[in-house]
Structures are given as C-alpha cells and as structure tokens.
Design a protein around this motif. Structure first.
Motif, PDB file in Angstrom:
ATOM      1  N   VAL A   1      71.656  21.464   2.166  1.00 30.68           N
ATOM      2  CA  VAL A   1      70.379  21.118   2.799  1.00 30.68           C
ATOM      3  C   VAL A   1      70.290  21.808   4.155  1.00 30.68           C
ATOM      4  O   VAL A   1      69.240  22.392   4.497  1.00 30.68           O
ATOM      5  CB  VAL A   1      70.220  19.588   2.940  1.00 30.68           C
ATOM      6  N   GLY A   2      71.348  21.795   4.912  1.00 27.90           N
ATOM      7  CA  GLY A   2      71.358  22.460   6.209  1.00 27.90           C
ATOM      8  C   GLY A   2      71.099  23.944   6.105  1.00 27.90           C
ATOM      9  O   GLY A   2      70.335  24.510   6.891  1.00 27.90           O
ATOM     10  N   ARG A   3      71.727  24.602   5.136  1.00 30.44           N
ATOM     11  CA  ARG A   3      71.502  26.045   4.934  1.00 30.44           C
ATOM     12  C   ARG A   3      70.050  26.334   4.580  1.00 30.44           C
ATOM     13  O   ARG A   3      69.448  27.283   5.070  1.00 30.44           O
ATOM     14  CB  ARG A   3      72.385  26.575   3.800  1.00 30.44           C
ATOM     15  N   ILE A   4      69.493  25.526   3.692  1.00 27.55           N
ATOM     16  CA  ILE A   4      68.109  25.743   3.262  1.00 27.55           C
ATOM     17  C   ILE A   4      67.157  25.520   4.433  1.00 27.55           C
ATOM     18  O   ILE A   4      66.258  26.327   4.678  1.00 27.55           O
ATOM     19  CB  ILE A   4      67.759  24.846   2.053  1.00 27.55           C
ATOM     20  N   VAL A   5      67.355  24.444   5.173  1.00 30.72           N
ATOM     21  CA  VAL A   5      66.486  24.161   6.321  1.00 30.72           C
ATOM     22  C   VAL A   5      66.601  25.273   7.359  1.00 30.72           C
ATOM     23  O   VAL A   5      65.591  25.714   7.921  1.00 30.72           O
ATOM     24  CB  VAL A   5      66.798  22.773   6.917  1.00 30.72           C
ATOM     25  N   ALA A   6      67.799  25.742   7.621  1.00 27.00           N
ATOM     26  CA  ALA A   6      67.975  26.836   8.588  1.00 27.00           C
ATOM     27  C   ALA A   6      67.208  28.076   8.134  1.00 27.00           C
ATOM     28  O   ALA A   6      66.527  28.725   8.938  1.00 27.00           O
ATOM     29  CB  ALA A   6      69.457  27.154   8.768  1.00 27.00           C
ATOM     30  N   PHE A   7      67.280  28.406   6.854  1.00 30.50           N
ATOM     31  CA  PHE A   7      66.539  29.549   6.328  1.00 30.50           C
ATOM     32  C   PHE A   7      65.032  29.342   6.489  1.00 30.50           C
ATOM     33  O   PHE A   7      64.314  30.239   6.934  1.00 30.50           O
ATOM     34  CB  PHE A   7      66.889  29.787   4.851  1.00 30.50           C
ATOM     35  N   LEU A   8      64.543  28.169   6.117  1.00 28.71           N
ATOM     36  CA  LEU A   8      63.101  27.908   6.204  1.00 28.71           C
ATOM     37  C   LEU A   8      62.606  28.035   7.639  1.00 28.71           C
ATOM     38  O   LEU A   8      61.559  28.653   7.889  1.00 28.71           O
ATOM     39  CB  LEU A   8      62.773  26.528   5.637  1.00 28.71           C
ATOM     40  N   ARG A   9      63.353  27.495   8.555  1.00 29.20           N
ATOM     41  CA  ARG A   9      62.965  27.617   9.967  1.00 29.20           C
ATOM     42  C   ARG A   9      63.007  29.078  10.413  1.00 29.20           C
ATOM     43  O   ARG A   9      62.147  29.520  11.174  1.00 29.20           O
ATOM     44  CB  ARG A   9      63.867  26.744  10.832  1.00 29.20           C
ATOM     45  N   GLN A  10      63.988  29.818   9.937  1.00 30.07           N
ATOM     46  CA  GLN A  10      64.120  31.224  10.305  1.00 30.07           C
ATOM     47  C   GLN A  10      62.908  32.035   9.841  1.00 30.07           C
ATOM     48  O   GLN A  10      62.472  32.950  10.531  1.00 30.07           O
ATOM     49  CB  GLN A  10      65.397  31.805   9.695  1.00 30.07           C
ATOM     50  N   VAL A  11      62.354  31.705   8.672  1.00 28.37           N
ATOM     51  CA  VAL A  11      61.203  32.460   8.163  1.00 28.37           C
ATOM     52  C   VAL A  11      59.872  31.861   8.621  1.00 28.37           C
ATOM     53  O   VAL A  11      58.812  32.279   8.156  1.00 28.37           O
ATOM     54  CB  VAL A  11      61.243  32.625   6.627  1.00 28.37           C
ATOM     55  N   GLY A  12      59.926  30.908   9.528  1.00 29.32           N
ATOM     56  CA  GLY A  12      58.709  30.395  10.146  1.00 29.32           C
ATOM     57  C   GLY A  12      58.077  29.186   9.490  1.00 29.32           C
ATOM     58  O   GLY A  12      56.902  28.889   9.738  1.00 29.32           O
ATOM     59  N   ILE A  13      58.822  28.482   8.670  1.00 31.18           N
ATOM     60  CA  ILE A  13      58.303  27.254   8.062  1.00 31.18           C
ATOM     61  C   ILE A  13      58.925  26.079   8.804  1.00 31.18           C
ATOM     62  O   ILE A  13      60.132  25.832   8.684  1.00 31.18           O
ATOM     63  CB  ILE A  13      58.600  27.201   6.555  1.00 31.18           C
ATOM     64  N   PRO A  14      58.127  25.362   9.583  1.00 27.58           N
ATOM     65  CA  PRO A  14      58.668  24.226  10.328  1.00 27.58           C
ATOM     66  C   PRO A  14      59.188  23.129   9.396  1.00 27.58           C
ATOM     67  O   PRO A  14      58.565  22.821   8.382  1.00 27.58           O
ATOM     68  CB  PRO A  14      57.468  23.711  11.133  1.00 27.58           C
ATOM     69  N   VAL A  15      60.326  22.574   9.735  1.00 27.07           N
ATOM     70  CA  VAL A  15      60.902  21.454   8.988  1.00 27.07           C
ATOM     71  C   VAL A  15      61.242  20.376  10.002  1.00 27.07           C
ATOM     72  O   VAL A  15      61.992  20.616  10.942  1.00 27.07           O
ATOM     73  CB  VAL A  15      62.166  21.868   8.206  1.00 27.07           C
ATOM     74  N   GLU A  16      60.661  19.210   9.786  1.00 29.29           N
ATOM     75  CA  GLU A  16      60.895  18.062  10.661  1.00 29.29           C
ATOM     76  C   GLU A  16      61.689  17.018   9.884  1.00 29.29           C
ATOM     77  O   GLU A  16      61.357  16.698   8.741  1.00 29.29           O
ATOM     78  CB  GLU A  16      59.553  17.474  11.092  1.00 29.29           C
ATOM     79  N   VAL A  17      62.722  16.503  10.496  1.00 29.03           N
ATOM     80  CA  VAL A  17      63.516  15.440   9.890  1.00 29.03           C
ATOM     81  C   VAL A  17      62.901  14.114  10.296  1.00 29.03           C
ATOM     82  O   VAL A  17      62.696  13.861  11.486  1.00 29.03           O
ATOM     83  CB  VAL A  17      64.990  15.523  10.350  1.00 29.03           C
ATOM     84  N   SER A  18      62.569  13.300   9.307  1.00 26.81           N
ATOM     85  CA  SER A  18      61.985  11.995   9.615  1.00 26.81           C
ATOM     86  C   SER A  18      62.151  11.065   8.422  1.00 26.81           C
ATOM     87  O   SER A  18      62.337  11.514   7.293  1.00 26.81           O
ATOM     88  CB  SER A  18      60.507  12.129   9.975  1.00 26.81           C
ATOM     89  N   ALA A  19      62.072   9.774   8.690  1.00 26.02           N
ATOM     90  CA  ALA A  19      62.101   8.783   7.621  1.00 26.02           C
ATOM     91  C   ALA A  19      60.726   8.778   6.968  1.00 26.02           C
ATOM     92  O   ALA A  19      59.722   8.539   7.644  1.00 26.02           O
ATOM     93  CB  ALA A  19      62.447   7.410   8.178  1.00 26.02           C
ATOM     94  N   LEU A  20      60.682   9.080   5.694  1.00 22.34           N
ATOM     95  CA  LEU A  20      59.408   9.100   4.974  1.00 22.34           C
ATOM     96  C   LEU A  20      59.193   7.751   4.307  1.00 22.34           C
ATOM     97  O   LEU A  20      60.018   7.313   3.497  1.00 22.34           O
ATOM     98  CB  LEU A  20      59.406  10.221   3.928  1.00 22.34           C
TER      99      LEU A  20
END
Length: 170
Positions: free
Chosen positions: A18-37
C-alpha cells in the motif's frame, strides 16, 4: 522521486505494498489522503474525491484497488474535475489499462490490480488478458496522448503501452 522519499511516504502504511502504491500515485500527481472512511464506499477502504483518493488502511481489502480507482482519476475528463468516477464505458476501460500500466511500471504482477476479489470474479481473466498483450482501453489512453498503441509504436518512434507518456489527462 528519490528512493528515500518513497520510503518516507511508504512508512505511513503498515502494508508496504500500500505504501509503494500510494508513493507512486503521489509521485504522478494523484493526491492520496489517509482518513477513516465512514459508511459504504464502492470499493472497501478507498473513495474517489474528484481529483484524488481517500484511503482508509484499516478497511482497504485489496491494495490494487488503489490503482484502479487512481486510474479513474487519471483518465477523467479534466473539464469536470470534481464529478468523481464517470459512468462512461471508455473511461472504465481506460482505467483498467491505466492500472495495468501503473502496476507494470512499479514492477508489480498483473494480479495486483486484477485480483481475485474484484471485477465480479473476472480479475484473473483480466490479468491474463493484459499479461498476454490484450489491451482493452489502450486506444482511449492513446487518443488522450497518454500512451502509444503497440501497433503504432515503431512508426511513431516511441515505446509502446504499457509504457506511459503521461499519467494524467490534461
């Protein structure tokens, strides 16, 4: 992004994938926010918020779902940035192709975005199709200038899909 920066971003998550995927998404300009849904989301633990994603690591069932939902953000019509996931079949197919390209770029197996728990039981078939060069959705990505279709790559002097020229529609 330097390897150190990716490691810092990945440390937010107990699951290193999950960390690797989130890091990639942020790197390509897709914001990812961690929150309780709270309440139901289309896919467990992840929600599209127009221009980015929200992820609840405690509820995320499949890390590859982040790639598919990010694919929706990446291929969405930039003239309607806050409308969320479109019901356009072309965008759905393009999101499939985008998620495969992202997984390939990251060195992940096709079974990560196309897992057993998704696509109404068709995840394995999608993984096999993409792994064998059946690229549904690629013409849409090419039309938007994000990639080059394999049969056009040599004439264009470009690397073919799953290589991406850009990660977001503009």
């Amino acid at each position: 992004m330097t390897p150190g920066a990716a490691e810092i971003l990945a440390s937010e998550f107990a699951d290193p994938l999950v960390g690797r995927i989130v890091a990639f998404l942020r790197q390509v300009g897709i914001p990812v926010e961690v929150s309780a849904l709270e309440g139901e989301t289309f896919l467990p633990g992840v929600a599209v918020t127009g221009v980015g994603l929200q992820v609840d690591p405690a509820r995320l069932a499949w890390p590859g779902d982040l790639l598919h939902e990010a694919g929706h953000v990446a291929v969405s019509d930039p003239s309607r940035p806050d409308e969320g996931v479109s019901d356009d079949p072309g965008e759905e197919m393009a999101a499939l192709a985008w998620s495969f390209a992202a997984a390939t770029h990251m060195g992940l197996d096709a079974s990560v975005p196309f897992h057993d728990g998704g696509y109404r039981g068709g995840g394995k078939a999608l993984a096999e199709m993409f792994s064998q060069g059946g690229y549904v959705g690629v013409p849409m990505l090419a039309m938007w200038g994000l990639t080059v279709e394999p049969h056009r790559a040599k004439a264009a002097g470009a690397r073919p899909f799953p290589h991406m020229l850009a990660w977001r529609r503009t």
